[in-house]
Design a protein around this motif. Structure first.
Motif, mmCIF file in Angstrom:
data_model
loop_
_atom_site.group_PDB
_atom_site.id
_atom_site.type_symbol
_atom_site.label_atom_id
_atom_site.label_comp_id
_atom_site.label_asym_id
_atom_site.label_seq_id
_atom_site.Cartn_x
_atom_site.Cartn_y
_atom_site.Cartn_z
ATOM 1 N N ASP A 181 -9.194 -8.886 -4.993
ATOM 2 C CA ASP A 181 -10.348 -9.753 -5.231
ATOM 3 C C ASP A 181 -10.780 -9.605 -6.695
ATOM 4 O O ASP A 181 -9.978 -9.808 -7.581
ATOM 5 C CB ASP A 181 -11.471 -9.445 -4.245
ATOM 6 N N ASP A 182 -12.040 -9.209 -6.950
ATOM 7 C CA ASP A 182 -12.488 -9.135 -8.343
ATOM 8 C C ASP A 182 -12.352 -7.734 -8.935
ATOM 9 O O ASP A 182 -12.815 -7.486 -10.051
ATOM 10 C CB ASP A 182 -13.945 -9.591 -8.453
ATOM 11 N N GLU A 183 -11.706 -6.810 -8.230
ATOM 12 C CA GLU A 183 -11.613 -5.424 -8.687
ATOM 13 C C GLU A 183 -10.259 -5.127 -9.334
ATOM 14 O O GLU A 183 -9.207 -5.366 -8.741
ATOM 15 C CB GLU A 183 -11.848 -4.466 -7.521
ATOM 16 N N ILE A 184 -10.313 -4.569 -10.545
ATOM 17 C CA ILE A 184 -9.113 -4.149 -11.272
ATOM 18 C C ILE A 184 -9.014 -2.633 -11.146
ATOM 19 O O ILE A 184 -9.959 -1.918 -11.491
ATOM 20 C CB ILE A 184 -9.195 -4.552 -12.754
ATOM 21 N N THR A 185 -7.878 -2.138 -10.656
ATOM 22 C CA THR A 185 -7.783 -0.715 -10.340
ATOM 23 C C THR A 185 -6.612 -0.030 -11.031
ATOM 24 O O THR A 185 -5.622 -0.654 -11.406
ATOM 25 C CB THR A 185 -7.643 -0.502 -8.819
ATOM 26 N N THR A 186 -6.745 1.292 -11.163
ATOM 27 C CA THR A 186 -5.682 2.129 -11.700
ATOM 28 C C THR A 186 -5.749 3.485 -11.013
ATOM 29 O O THR A 186 -6.692 3.765 -10.264
ATOM 30 C CB THR A 186 -5.807 2.274 -13.226
ATOM 31 N N SER A 187 -4.772 4.339 -11.258
ATOM 32 C CA SER A 187 -4.732 5.628 -10.562
ATOM 33 C C SER A 187 -5.480 6.726 -11.302
ATOM 34 O O SER A 187 -5.807 7.759 -10.727
ATOM 35 C CB SER A 187 -3.279 6.063 -10.353
ATOM 36 N N SER A 188 -5.759 6.518 -12.584
ATOM 37 C CA SER A 188 -6.401 7.546 -13.403
ATOM 38 C C SER A 188 -7.792 7.102 -13.830
ATOM 39 O O SER A 188 -7.953 6.075 -14.491
ATOM 40 C CB SER A 188 -5.551 7.827 -14.649
ATOM 41 N N ASP B 126 0.801 -1.228 0.000
ATOM 42 C CA ASP B 126 0.000 0.000 0.000
ATOM 43 C C ASP B 126 0.829 1.271 0.000
ATOM 44 O O ASP B 126 0.292 2.365 0.108
ATOM 45 C CB ASP B 126 -0.916 0.026 1.236
ATOM 46 N N TYR B 127 2.137 1.148 -0.119
ATOM 47 C CA TYR B 127 2.988 2.331 -0.041
ATOM 48 C C TYR B 127 2.710 3.292 -1.192
ATOM 49 O O TYR B 127 2.643 2.894 -2.356
ATOM 50 C CB TYR B 127 4.456 1.918 -0.076
ATOM 51 N N ASN B 128 2.543 4.576 -0.848
ATOM 52 C CA ASN B 128 2.329 5.631 -1.844
ATOM 53 C C ASN B 128 1.163 5.347 -2.779
ATOM 54 O O ASN B 128 1.234 5.574 -3.976
ATOM 55 C CB ASN B 128 3.590 5.838 -2.690
ATOM 56 N N ILE B 129 0.074 4.865 -2.215
ATOM 57 C CA ILE B 129 -1.079 4.556 -3.056
ATOM 58 C C ILE B 129 -1.629 5.805 -3.747
ATOM 59 O O ILE B 129 -2.272 5.725 -4.783
ATOM 60 C CB ILE B 129 -2.182 3.871 -2.220
ATOM 61 N N ASP B 130 -1.372 6.993 -3.169
ATOM 62 C CA ASP B 130 -1.859 8.237 -3.762
ATOM 63 C C ASP B 130 -0.849 8.860 -4.715
ATOM 64 O O ASP B 130 -1.064 9.941 -5.237
ATOM 65 C CB ASP B 130 -2.198 9.252 -2.659
ATOM 66 N N TYR B 131 0.264 8.162 -4.939
ATOM 67 C CA TYR B 131 1.295 8.697 -5.825
ATOM 68 C C TYR B 131 1.616 7.662 -6.888
ATOM 69 O O TYR B 131 2.002 6.537 -6.574
ATOM 70 C CB TYR B 131 2.554 9.027 -5.024
ATOM 71 N N GLU B 132 1.434 8.032 -8.135
ATOM 72 C CA GLU B 132 1.706 7.095 -9.223
ATOM 73 C C GLU B 132 3.155 7.235 -9.670
ATOM 74 O O GLU B 132 3.643 8.338 -9.909
ATOM 75 C CB GLU B 132 0.771 7.368 -10.404
ATOM 76 N N LEU B 133 3.835 6.106 -9.798
ATOM 77 C CA LEU B 133 5.217 6.113 -10.256
ATOM 78 C C LEU B 133 5.297 6.630 -11.686
ATOM 79 O O LEU B 133 4.346 6.525 -12.456
ATOM 80 C CB LEU B 133 5.797 4.698 -10.191
ATOM 81 N N TYR C 185 -11.835 0.112 -12.393
ATOM 82 C CA TYR C 185 -12.325 0.341 -13.748
ATOM 83 C C TYR C 185 -12.910 -0.885 -14.435
ATOM 84 O O TYR C 185 -13.574 -0.759 -15.475
ATOM 85 C CB TYR C 185 -11.234 0.964 -14.623
ATOM 86 N N TYR C 186 -12.703 -2.081 -13.868
ATOM 87 C CA TYR C 186 -13.268 -3.270 -14.511
ATOM 88 C C TYR C 186 -13.341 -4.409 -13.506
ATOM 89 O O TYR C 186 -12.684 -4.384 -12.466
ATOM 90 C CB TYR C 186 -12.422 -3.680 -15.719
ATOM 91 N N ASP C 187 -14.167 -5.388 -13.851
ATOM 92 C CA ASP C 187 -14.419 -6.536 -12.987
ATOM 93 C C ASP C 187 -13.630 -7.735 -13.504
ATOM 94 O O ASP C 187 -13.690 -8.058 -14.690
ATOM 95 C CB ASP C 187 -15.924 -6.842 -13.015
ATOM 96 N N LEU C 188 -12.900 -8.393 -12.625
ATOM 97 C CA LEU C 188 -12.084 -9.536 -13.029
ATOM 98 C C LEU C 188 -12.929 -10.662 -13.617
ATOM 99 O O LEU C 188 -12.464 -11.427 -14.463
ATOM 100 C CB LEU C 188 -11.280 -10.048 -11.827
ATOM 101 N N TYR C 189 -14.186 -10.759 -13.190
ATOM 102 C CA TYR C 189 -15.079 -11.780 -13.738
ATOM 103 C C TYR C 189 -15.244 -11.638 -15.254
ATOM 104 O O TYR C 189 -15.499 -12.617 -15.953
ATOM 105 C CB TYR C 189 -16.470 -11.672 -13.096
ATOM 106 N N ASN C 190 -15.124 -10.415 -15.757
ATOM 107 C CA ASN C 190 -15.362 -10.154 -17.176
ATOM 108 C C ASN C 190 -14.099 -10.240 -18.035
ATOM 109 O O ASN C 190 -14.151 -9.991 -19.239
ATOM 110 C CB ASN C 190 -15.996 -8.771 -17.348
ATOM 111 N N ILE C 191 -12.977 -10.594 -17.422
ATOM 112 C CA ILE C 191 -11.726 -10.798 -18.151
ATOM 113 C C ILE C 191 -11.653 -12.254 -18.601
ATOM 114 O O ILE C 191 -11.927 -13.172 -17.829
ATOM 115 C CB ILE C 191 -10.516 -10.466 -17.252
#
Length: 256
Positions: free
Chosen positions: A178-185, A60-67, A219-225
């Motif tokens: 879990d079933d959630e796919i995430t990104t910073s933008s 969880d380090y720097n979750i609010d900062y994108e590399l 932004y998307y559900d892992l079930y739909n991948i």
């Protein structure tokens, strides 16, 4: 100190400090460099932390900062190439494919310059790799430019993408929980979700450090991948857990 207790102590140090060095762990726990390396490798395989040069980083380090784009390209480079090679083997001649933003997808682009396919991408680095050999068979989606990932996003990009259909879509992410796919933008997430909805098959490319990690926007559900493609260092426990949500393909570590 028992091994389980030692692993818990290391994980506590990492989670409390964000980043710790191997030297710090050796000093605090009075253990050898080899022991620290083995323990950190095991914790990473189980999705508990991220190995970095000289130590480890909290999930969880720097979750609010994108590399930055350059920083991302140096993380798990070998594992990303494993994934890219397998993904390239799925692409057939005469297909229309979408390549999303991300350094793993860029590696995929570098492997398909000799294919007879059509490529649509918002990724400027991927476009630059393909433009000479593909000529009119590569289309760069326009929009607002994000220097962090080298991609174009926003309403203009979404409007263009909404009328296009793909044989296969290859996307990446900053985290999977879990079933959630995430990104910073949010804009980048919306673009990738739209591409997935307009594609016959969708593939998520994710190395070991993306698991059990969250970012700002789901932004998307892992079930739909259709398939999640990951590298050979992911532990069986992680594979079993995420296998409940989608099909997982794990690459072989000896692929060249």
């Amino acid at each position: 100190m028992l091994k389980r207790e030692r692993l818990n102590q290391i994980l506590k140090m990492v989670n409390e400090n964000g980043i710790v060095t191997a030297a710090q762990i050796m000093e605090d726990l009075k253990v050898s460099d080899m022991t620290v390396r083995r323990d950190l490798d095991e914790l990473e395989r189980n999705g508990k932390l991220v190995r970095i040069r000289g130590g480890a980083q909290s999930i969880d380090y720097n979750i609010d900062y994108e590399l930055s784009h350059i920083q991302k390209s140096t993380i798990k480079a070998h594992e990303k190439m494993e994934i890219a090679r397998y993904a390239a083997s799925l692409i057939q001649d005469d297909e229309t494919i979408f390549l999303g933003p991300g350094t793993t997808v860029e590696l995929l682009a570098s492997l398909i310059s000799d294919r007879h396919i059509r490529v649509i991408t918002p990724s400027l680095p991927a476009f630059e790799m393909l433009k000479e050999s593909f000529e009119d068979r590569v289309i760069l989606i326009g929009g607002a430019y994000r220097s962090t990932t080298g991609s174009f996003v926003g309403p203009l990009a979404n409007k263009m993408l909404s009328s296009l259909k793909f044989s296969k879509t290859f996307i990446s992410c900053n985290g999977i929980a879990d079933d959630e796919i995430t990104t910073s933008s949010m804009a980048e997430g919306e673009l990738q979700a739209l591409a997935c909805k307009n594609s016959r098959k969708t593939y998520l490319l994710a190395d070991i450090h993306k698991f059990n990690r969250e970012d700002f926007y789901v932004y998307y559900d892992l079930y739909n991948i259709d398939e999640l493609i990951t590298d050979s260092s992911v532990s069986q426990d992680v594979l079993d857990h995420y296998g409940e949500f989608t099909k997982i393909v794990q690459t072989k570590g000896d692929e060249k």
